[in-house]
Design a protein around this motif. Structure first.
Motif, PDB file in Angstrom:
ATOM      1  N   LYS A  14       0.813  -1.219   0.000  1.00 41.58           N
ATOM      2  CA  LYS A  14       0.000   0.000   0.000  1.00 41.58           C
ATOM      3  C   LYS A  14       0.844   1.265   0.000  1.00 41.58           C
ATOM      4  O   LYS A  14       0.396   2.310  -0.453  1.00 41.58           O
ATOM      5  CB  LYS A  14      -0.921   0.022   1.229  1.00 41.58           C
ATOM      6  CG  LYS A  14      -2.046  -0.969   1.150  1.00 41.58           C
ATOM      7  CD  LYS A  14      -2.974  -0.589   0.021  1.00 41.58           C
ATOM      8  CE  LYS A  14      -4.106  -1.576  -0.095  1.00 41.58           C
ATOM      9  NZ  LYS A  14      -4.987  -1.293  -1.205  1.00 41.58           N
ATOM     10  N   LYS A  15       2.069   1.176   0.555  1.00 39.27           N
ATOM     11  CA  LYS A  15       2.900   2.371   0.653  1.00 39.27           C
ATOM     12  C   LYS A  15       4.359   1.955   0.718  1.00 39.27           C
ATOM     13  O   LYS A  15       4.695   0.967   1.352  1.00 39.27           O
ATOM     14  CB  LYS A  15       2.516   3.151   1.911  1.00 39.27           C
ATOM     15  CG  LYS A  15       3.216   4.468   2.101  1.00 39.27           C
ATOM     16  CD  LYS A  15       2.667   5.150   3.365  1.00 39.27           C
ATOM     17  CE  LYS A  15       3.348   6.440   3.652  1.00 39.27           C
ATOM     18  NZ  LYS A  15       2.883   7.042   4.910  1.00 39.27           N
ATOM     19  N   GLU A  28      -1.063  -4.152   3.307  1.00 39.64           N
ATOM     20  CA  GLU A  28      -2.413  -4.331   3.834  1.00 39.64           C
ATOM     21  C   GLU A  28      -2.702  -5.828   3.778  1.00 39.64           C
ATOM     22  O   GLU A  28      -2.746  -6.415   2.699  1.00 39.64           O
ATOM     23  CB  GLU A  28      -3.442  -3.545   3.027  1.00 39.64           C
ATOM     24  CG  GLU A  28      -4.835  -3.649   3.641  1.00 39.64           C
ATOM     25  CD  GLU A  28      -5.847  -2.781   2.935  1.00 39.64           C
ATOM     26  OE1 GLU A  28      -6.517  -1.997   3.615  1.00 39.64           O
ATOM     27  OE2 GLU A  28      -5.963  -2.894   1.697  1.00 39.64           O
ATOM     28  N   GLU A  34      -2.934  -3.230   8.571  1.00 36.79           N
ATOM     29  CA  GLU A  34      -1.650  -3.030   7.901  1.00 36.79           C
ATOM     30  C   GLU A  34      -0.493  -3.509   8.768  1.00 36.79           C
ATOM     31  O   GLU A  34      -0.563  -3.461   9.991  1.00 36.79           O
ATOM     32  CB  GLU A  34      -1.456  -1.547   7.591  1.00 36.79           C
ATOM     33  CG  GLU A  34      -2.483  -0.999   6.619  1.00 36.79           C
ATOM     34  CD  GLU A  34      -2.325   0.475   6.347  1.00 36.79           C
ATOM     35  OE1 GLU A  34      -2.878   0.928   5.327  1.00 36.79           O
ATOM     36  OE2 GLU A  34      -1.657   1.177   7.133  1.00 36.79           O
TER      37      GLU A  34
END
Length: 69
Positions: A14-15, A28, A34
């Motif tokens: 996700k990041k 995630e 997360e």
């Protein structure tokens, strides 16, 4: 993939926050859940991590602690 660690959580990247030496990667693993890991930038590059890619959080620990307030 075969691995000796018993705790693996499949998720979606996700990041990614890249740094000079390390990268912070957020997976995630369930809706709204997360797991964040800090890995070397070299590892992030060799895994070809990108947003939306499937990856595994592999947790290898000798202890897990639980605490409450």
């Amino acid at each position: 993939m075969k691995i000796s660690a018993r705790n693996t959580l499949k998720g979606t990247v996700k990041k990614i926050v890249p740094g000079v030496v390390s990268a912070e990667v957020t997976l995630e693993v369930a809706p709204g859940v997360e797991v964040v890991a800090v890995i070397t930038k070299s590892s992030a590059d060799s895994l070809k991590l990108s947003l939306g890619k499937e990856a595994y959080a592999v947790i290898k620990a000798t202890e897990v602690m639980v605490a409450v307030d």
